[in-house]
Write a protein that holds these residues in place. Structure first.
Motif, short mmCIF file in Angstrom:
data_model
loop_
_atom_site.label_atom_id
_atom_site.label_comp_id
_atom_site.label_asym_id
_atom_site.label_seq_id
_atom_site.Cartn_x
_atom_site.Cartn_y
_atom_site.Cartn_z
N LEU A 90 23.60 -50.48 -4.34
CA LEU A 90 23.75 -50.52 -5.79
C LEU A 90 23.25 -51.85 -6.32
N VAL A 91 22.94 -51.87 -7.63
CA VAL A 91 22.53 -53.07 -8.34
C VAL A 91 23.57 -53.33 -9.42
N ASP A 92 24.11 -54.56 -9.48
CA ASP A 92 25.13 -54.85 -10.49
C ASP A 92 24.47 -55.37 -11.77
N ARG A 93 25.32 -55.64 -12.79
CA ARG A 93 24.81 -56.00 -14.11
C ARG A 93 24.10 -57.34 -14.13
N SER A 94 24.31 -58.18 -13.12
CA SER A 94 23.66 -59.48 -13.07
C SER A 94 22.38 -59.45 -12.25
N GLY A 95 21.94 -58.25 -11.83
CA GLY A 95 20.70 -58.13 -11.09
C GLY A 95 20.83 -58.41 -9.62
N VAL A 96 22.02 -58.23 -9.07
CA VAL A 96 22.24 -58.43 -7.64
C VAL A 96 22.17 -57.08 -6.93
N LEU A 97 21.35 -57.03 -5.89
CA LEU A 97 21.27 -55.85 -5.04
C LEU A 97 22.27 -56.00 -3.91
N TRP A 98 23.17 -55.02 -3.79
CA TRP A 98 24.15 -55.03 -2.71
C TRP A 98 23.65 -54.14 -1.60
N ILE A 99 23.62 -54.68 -0.39
CA ILE A 99 23.03 -54.03 0.76
C ILE A 99 24.09 -53.79 1.82
N VAL A 100 24.28 -52.55 2.17
CA VAL A 100 25.19 -52.21 3.26
C VAL A 100 24.43 -52.27 4.57
N ASP A 101 24.83 -53.20 5.43
CA ASP A 101 24.25 -53.29 6.78
C ASP A 101 25.22 -52.55 7.69
N ARG A 102 24.87 -51.32 8.05
CA ARG A 102 25.81 -50.36 8.61
C ARG A 102 26.73 -50.92 9.69
N THR A 103 26.26 -51.85 10.49
CA THR A 103 27.12 -52.43 11.52
C THR A 103 27.31 -53.93 11.36
N GLY A 104 26.71 -54.50 10.32
CA GLY A 104 26.72 -55.96 10.21
C GLY A 104 27.36 -56.52 8.96
N GLY A 105 28.04 -55.68 8.14
CA GLY A 105 28.71 -56.19 6.96
C GLY A 105 28.02 -55.81 5.66
N LEU A 106 28.27 -56.60 4.62
CA LEU A 106 27.76 -56.35 3.28
C LEU A 106 26.93 -57.52 2.81
N GLY A 107 25.70 -57.24 2.36
CA GLY A 107 24.80 -58.29 1.91
C GLY A 107 24.68 -58.36 0.41
N ARG A 108 24.60 -59.57 -0.13
CA ARG A 108 24.38 -59.82 -1.56
C ARG A 108 22.99 -60.44 -1.72
#
Length: 362
Positions: A90-108
């Motif tokens: 997903l992309v939030d209102r501030s233009g940040v792409l959130w990336i799910v790394d299936r085995t490695g956590g959550l990326g901003r």
């Protein structure tokens, strides 16, 4: 309309009902450098499609020129991001792409700054994520993120502080720890889809605990989706459940939506409802549309060249994805103006595109 599968990227021209040749060109350019299953797709704006490619990382496709670029090497992302099955979610209102790394956590990943920050579990810190095998995310109030994990329950992450609150079975916060998806509906109610036969759970804000819902129980939930009418759709390994806006009852759809909507072959990867109230179902073997008015089924798998042993993956889930090329920017902007995140599961991403074209005849 773009459809991602284990075999690659497919495109459907909704004006003709035939495969789109330009999509094949885009996929051939991606495969020049990398190959693998399409894990996710998300429109970043009206012209840019982000694609999570198994074992390869994240590609950005200009849907006008079909130019392909990849996440820069100097972004700060882990070197093994691709091997860990990264999925733009997903992309939030501030233009940040959130990336799910299936085995490695959550990326901003801020799209303008190109700097990567990773949120991971630390066994020695109870205020970090409970686990790194992430299945789904959605927004809550005040910009916080709900994060579901496959083995370690649910988390509520405050991005500003980096602290996460855990909801797990051991603490009484969840009925189980296998959470495949999480969704906050239009009324602000948070739902969790669990596996291991735990079914659907709902957050009781009074007790701050997730309680089992009697509407969907005894099944494994794979995906949650709310349509424009406020109806909650629950995809499971045992069929499809439709929960009207009043949330007082559930309608179970099995063989009435064609063969394969139950059992192993019928693992539903996606359900969404367009503005015509037609239901689109991504499942084993391809893509199916159900006309609500007539009950007619339209199977798009043969038109796209998707064979029976290929599993269609869709963009309404961190691990399975379907997207479209030039739709949804108006509704995404409205979400931004309201201070909400604009997750890929938003129905309007495909609704506008579907409305503009006549559906193909059988």
């Amino acid at each position: 309309l773009f459809a991602g599968t284990r075999e690659g990227l497919f495109g459907l021209d909704l004006s003709t009902g035939l495969a789109d040749r330009r999509t094949a060109t885009a996929w051939s350019r991606i495969r020049r450098e990398h190959s693998g299953a399409i894990l996710s797709m998300l429109m970043l704006d009206a012209e840019t499609l982000s694609i999570g490619v198994e074992r390869s990382g994240i590609a950005f496709v200009d849907v006008g020129s079909l130019g392909v670029s990849w996440m820069p090497d100097d972004s700060g992302a882990p070197a093994d991001l691709g091997s860990n099955m990264a999925t733009p979610t997903l992309v939030d209102r501030s233009g940040v792409l959130w990336i799910v790394d299936r085995t490695g956590g959550l990326g901003r990943y801020p799209l303008q700054q190109h700097t990567f920050k990773l949120f991971q579990s630390d066994p020695n810190d109870a205020h970090t994520l409970s686990g790194n095998y992430i299945r789904g995310i959605c927004n809550d109030r005040d910009g916080r993120l709900w994060i579901s994990t496959q083995f370690h329950g649910l988390n509520l992450l405050d991005e500003k502080t980096g602290r996460a609150k855990r909801y797990q079975r051991s603490t009484g916060g969840m009925p189980g720890d296998g959470v495949f998806d999480v969704l906050r509906d239009r009324e602000g109610v948070v739902w969790a889809g669990l596996i291991d036969g735990q079914g659907l759970a709902r957050l009781d804000r009074r007790t701050d605990r997730f309680l089992p819902s009697p509407l969907v129980k005894g099944v494994d939930v794979l995906d949650l989706y709310e349509d424009l009418h406020g109806t909650l759709w629950v995809s499971t390994t045992s069929g499809l459940f439709e929960i009207p806006k009043n949330r007082r009852s559930a309608i179970r759809h099995d063989s009435d939506y064609g063969p394969g909507i139950g059992g192993v072959f019928g693992y539903l990867q996606l359900v969404f409802v367009d503005r015509r109230d037609d239901i689109w179902i991504g499942m084993g073997g391809g893509l199916r549309r159900v006309e609500r008015a007539t009950g007619r089924l339209v199977d798009y798998a043969p038109r796209l060249g998707i064979t029976d042993n290929q599993i269609l993956v869709t963009s309404f889930h961190a691990s399975e994805h379907l997207g479209c090329s030039r739709a949804g920017t108006r509704d995404q902007q409205q979400a931004d103006d309201a201070g909400e995140l604009a997750p890929s599961r938003r129905p309007s991403q495909l609704d506008d595109l579907v409305v503009r074209h006549e559906q193909p005849e059988e």
